[in-house]
Write an enzyme that holds these catalytic residues in place. Structure first.
Site, PDB file in Angstrom:
ATOM      1  N   SER A 892       0.890  -1.069   0.007  1.00  0.00           N
ATOM      2  CA  SER A 892       0.094  -0.073  -0.021  1.00  0.00           C
ATOM      3  C   SER A 892       0.863   1.024  -0.105  1.00  0.00           C
ATOM      4  CB  SER A 892      -0.965   0.060   1.243  1.00  0.00           C
ATOM      5  OG  SER A 892      -1.776  -1.066   1.388  1.00  0.00           O
ATOM      6  N   HIS A 911      -8.001   5.604  -5.215  1.00  0.00           N
ATOM      7  CA  HIS A 911      -8.185   5.078  -3.969  1.00  0.00           C
ATOM      8  C   HIS A 911      -7.721   3.636  -3.525  1.00  0.00           C
ATOM      9  CE1 HIS A 911     -11.113   2.171  -5.472  1.00  0.00           C
ATOM     10  NE2 HIS A 911     -11.685   2.022  -4.246  1.00  0.00           N
TER      11      HIS A 911
END
EC number: 6.5.1.8
Length: 988
Positions: A892, A911
């Site tokens: 991430s 996102h």
């Protein structure tokens, strides 16, 4: 594939423009932020949805798709659009493997359009697949059965019976998931007036038959290679028990209409003709048998001579050619005539006449797909469905025999027909007509069409429409009888009308009383025409939205439920991808390192799993809210949670809008659009109370991560990240069932208000999934009230989960490293990624209030923009942090916003990684246990409530997050700060 030829390159091979002439109604261009690799992987539907959004009233700048974009409901997931706050709209469209617990007797529809009682599935001699709805592709599909189980009914356990407006009934356990327009909802949570998605086809019961249709002895006179080819594909011997019989019957039916078996260059071949989409569906069936077929498209001249004259012109001809001589011979043995059918005598094959009804159904559905007319309506009434075939004059009797054979087959389904001759100069032409509403309804509900997508979808829609019409007429007839009885007893028209006022108007009652009754009941004047019904109710693939008219809990009159596990499930973005769910993500940092945590990682995950309730309304409840407390959550969000002891005041400075949308909207002067506590129905309250503080399932997760790479050391240090190997925590969850219920309660209002939008702005909304309301209207305000209440619930939810995660770290590491403060467990940032917000942005040099929709997109404000909107600045001198979750196996990112994002994307960026594979496809391809083992081999431990969820979230099901981040970085709309990699994953 994307329409790359239509895209205009803007800069850096990561910014592209979709011109306004892509679709005539576009008011602004589309803007795509993606590398060429990501563009190539985007479905065409993404670009169509970008264009559709560009057609909405009041849109400014661009309709935007970010690099993680994929096809969604209305808007693409990963889409951004901004609308004028006075002249624009708000649209909800901008903001899975299930085990089903069913009552015995439930009819399960198979791939061949026949049904089997759920309890009989394990006894079936065949391995037929079940029909499912592939939500990703907007079409029906089929799935292998993974298992069929039965379980006893627990003491005091109740079942739920749901009845839709067309009479469809389902009975099952309270937790049986039912598909709604907003996603899956448990059966026990459905209420009267809710909407569900149904597949409007009844089919016929599956019937087993013993024996053989063809075997080796039927091919003694042919080349042994033919037999070998057929045996390798398990087509010989062909037994009645083989599910391929249904497929072959369908193909044969179509071939007898639009097929040709003949020699080409001295070789026997089989060809099919028709619309390209139809032939592609047929090609799928052939390939399922192991038979290769090639499509050929060419232009050709045509001449047609009819009773009214001679016509000629040019048309596109599409041929699907099967080169296999072996399969062509098989079709001939099954009854396909060789040569020009108009000059060749043939009949319905004897094996079809002798077949079980479900096989006959497939033969007829293929035949009508080729030579049957599509169902059409004159307002409320269906016109005849005709099957047309022709022969040379010498074969008229053979033609009549064939058509009469078809009529006899249809009669077995209760369908009566009329045969008549049609004038033709060249050949003898006969039509077999299905006339009358009842006959047409039976045909559409029991036989229908295969292959031809237009005919199939129209047929499914028509059957649903006729069933609805039948129910309405029945209700009106019963109302007439009731009104007459009440009038006879009371002598009062008023009382007679009051008894049936929910069904008919007073004038209807007066006609019943004063005119001596009503000889034939018709639908009311406001009953929709078929065209309007399709526009409002029919989804892609012919699935239909129906209203629930009855829900009741019952004591089961049986002793067990049946569970079906399939290898295919609906993609859940219909629920998670809309505004109402307000999903979001939070990252916390710690001062611990991987070396500190790794020895006790498994214990940590077990502790988090125990302390943080997971799943759908987990039985493990940490909090029991009163209704009044839930209303406080709706108004104050994370601030309520902190006041109740879940975390610290400092946390709020690191949450978007301080986790309190009431404060946010008061700050910018738009308080009438902020959250209200009166927007929640009783059902929403009931769903929200037990789910606050739960993680949820699907793509929701809690990850223990470590810093893998630092790109901006200064920014990282301001966030408290000092070194690689430092441990962080990421939480991804949202407003759970509460958010779904609160906003779905308002969705129907939005759908009705769309007509007002079209009248007000003089536009035609190109996609009914783009339901919207004009800003300034009560509908828009109420929607914002509901959405922001759900947002507050989501902020509170993540705050509580973060608090219990801190406690888990202390429980495992406290003896060695102290309390949460000693371990430096602090929130870096918390942000929503499915929201519509009122924000101020420059437009043509002037500051304007806009409604910015971010669906599967994240706000990426500059520091100045945060201050302008009264938002907390989490780190002085830094833009807003942006949190980008990847998949379980890669990593991430934490990014920061940029001025370029403020200029081009209304301060928005991607996102997450975005899916490349539906949940259904992932579960077909991966086993959860295998995924977990492979992740553990890489040093990543997984603790999950169920392994199917792990399969759904397998790393290959997602885009390359590194590629996604590279795209936004090179486009200049976000700057990378750190990359995080997972070492432990908790999933509900």
């Amino acid at each position: 594939m994307a329409p790359k030829s239509m895209l205009k390159h803007i800069r850096n091979n990561v910014v592209w423009e979709l011109p306004e002439d892509y679709k005539g109604c576009m008011k602004v261009p589309g803007r795509i932020y993606a590398t060429e690799k990501l563009i190539d992987g985007m479905e065409k539907g993404v670009f169509d949805q970008v264009a559709n959004v560009a057609c909405l009233p009041g849109i400014y700048g661009y309709s935007i798709a970010l690099p993680d974009a994929h096809y969604g409901y209305g808007f693409p997931i990963g889409g951004v659009a901004a609308f004028d706050v006075e002249e624009g709209v708000v649209s909800p469209g901008g903001v899975g493997y299930d085990i089903n617990c069913l009552a015995p007797g439930t009819k399960i529809l198979t791939e061949h359009g026949c049904w089997v009682k759920v309890e009989d599935l394990p006894k079936m001699l065949t391995d037929q697949k079940l029909k499912v709805y592939d939500v990703d592709e907007g079409r029906e599909d089929d799935s292998e059965i993974k298992f069929v189980m039965e379980r006893g009914i627990e003491e005091d356990e109740r079942a739920v019976v749901l009845v839709t407006e067309s009479g469809l009934t389902i009975e099952g356990s309270e937790d049986h998931p039912v598909l709604t327009p907003e996603g899956y909802v448990e059966l026990g949570e459905i209420e009267e007036g809710d909407l569900v998605v149904v597949y409007p086809f009844e089919g016929v019961e599956y019937e087993e038959k013993e024996g053989t249709i063809l075997d080796e002895s039927d091919f003694e006179d042919v080349d042994p290679q033919v037999l070998r080819y057929l045996e390798e594909r398990d087509l010989i011997p062909l037994r009645w028990s083989d599910p391929k019989v249904g497929t072959l019957a369908r193909i044969l039916g179509f071939a007898m209409g639009d097929g040709h078996l003949g020699e080409q260059a001295g070789r026997l071949t089989l060809s099919f003709y028709g619309d390209e989409r139809t032939l592609r569906e047929l090609k799928r069936d052939l390939e399922s048998l192991g038979v290769k077929a090639n499509l050929h498209v060419r232009k050709r001249r045509y001449e047609i001579e009819t009773a009214s004259g001679r016509y000629e012109g040019e048309a596109t001809s599409v041929e699907l050619r099967v080169a296999s001589r072996s399969f062509a011979l098989l079709m001939e043995k099954l009854g396909m005539p060789r040569g020009r059918k108009v000059e060749t005598p043939y009949k319905v094959p004897d094996w079809i006449k002798e077949a079980p009804l479900w096989v006959k159904r497939n033969f007829l559905a293929g035949l009508f797909a080729a030579d049957g007319s599509v169902v059409k309506f004159k307002r409320y009434t269906p016109l005849p469905i005709n099957l047309t075939q022709a022969k040379v004059e010498e074969l008229e009797e053979n033609l009549r025999e064939f058509m009469n054979d078809v009529a006899k087959l249809l009669r077995e389904f209760g369908i009566e027909t009329t045969l008549y001759e049609v004038k033709s100069k060249k050949n003898v032409v006969y039509k077999l007509a299905i006339v009358g509403e009842e006959n047409i309804k039976r045909f559409l509900g029991k036989v229908g069409y295969e292959y031809d997508p237009e005919k199939k979808v129209e047929g499914l829609a028509a059957y649903a429409y006729l069933k609805l019409k039948e129910r309405v007429k029945k209700d009106r007839k019963e109302a007439a009888e009731t009104a007459a009885e009440v009038y006879e007893e009371t002598g009062s028209i008023t009382k007679a009308h009051e008894a049936v006022a929910d069904v008919v108007n007073r004038r209807f009652v007066e006609r019943v009383v004063y005119d001596g009754g009503i000889s034939s009941v018709r639908v009311p004047e406001d009953f929709p025409t078929f065209e309007r019904f399709k526009e409002e109710r029919v989804l892609a693939g012919g699935f239909v939205i129906e209203e629930v008219v009855e829900v009741k809990g019952v004591e089961p009159e049986y002793d067990r439920f049946y569970d079906i596990g399939v290898c295919h499930g609906a993609h859940n973005f219909i629920a998670d991808g809309v505004v109402v769910h307000n999903c979001g993500v939070r990252v916390m940092k710690t001062d611990l390192t991987e070396d500190d945590v790794r020895p006790k990682l498994r214990e940590l995950l077990e502790t988090i799993f125990r302390n943080v309730p997971a799943g759908l309304g987990s039985r493990h409840r940490r909090v029991r809210l009163s209704t009044q407390e839930l209303r406080q959550v709706m108004l104050y969000g994370a601030e309520w949670a902190v006041e109740e002891g879940f975390g610290f005041d400092e946390d709020l400075d690191h949450i978007e809008s301080r986790g309190n949308m009431t404060h946010a909207y008061e700050t910018i002067g738009w308080e009438e659009y902020g959250p209200r506590d009166d927007v929640a129905s009783k059902r929403a309250i009931e769903r929200g109370r037990p789910q606050l503080g739960t993680l949820g399932s699907g793509n929701h997760f809690l990850e223990v991560q470590v810093v893998d790479e630092i790109y901006d050391k200064e920014a990282a240090e301001k966030m408290g990240i000092r070194e690689e190997g430092q441990v962080t925590i990421m939480v991804h969850t949202g407003s759970r069932g509460f958010g779904h219920q609160v906003c779905s309660d308002h969705l129907r209002i939005m759908e009705r208000s769309m007509r007002d939008v079209e009248r007000r702005f003089g536009v035609r909304i190109p996609d009914r999934q783009l339901a919207c309301a004009a800003m300034g209207t009560d509908e828009a305000k109420r929607y914002f009230n509901a959405m922001n209440a759900a947002a507050n619930y989501a902020f509170a939810n993540r705050q509580m989960i973060s608090h219990w995660t801190r406690e888990s770290f202390v429980e495992v590491f406290g003896d060695e490293y102290g309390d949460a403060d000693d371990m430096g467990i602090e929130v870096i940032y918390d942000i929503a990624h499915n929201m519509a917000k009122i924000e101020k942005h420059p437009v043509d040099g002037e500051e304007r209030w806009l409604v910015v929709h971010r669906k599967g997109a994240t706000r990426a404000f500059s520091e100045e923009a945060l201050k302008k909107h009264g938002e907390p600045v989490p780190f002085e001198g830094l833009p807003q942090p942006v949190l980008i979750p990847g998949d379980m196996g890669t990593g991430s990112y934490i990014l920061i916003g940029t001025e370029k994002a403020m200029e081009e994307t209304w301060g928005s960026t991607c996102h997450g990684a975005g899916r490349t594979m539906s949940r259904a496809a992932a579960k077909r391809k991966f086993w959860g246990e295998d995924v977990a083992r492979e992740l553990e081999r890489q040093g990543i431990l997984v603790k999950a409530a169920s392994m199917p969820v792990v399969a759904e979230e397998a790393p290959p099901a997602y885009k390359d997050v590194d590629e996604v981040v590279r795209a936004v970085a090179e486009a200049g709309i976000s700057d990378p700060v750190v990359r995080l990699r997972p070492i432990g994953v908790v999933k509900g």
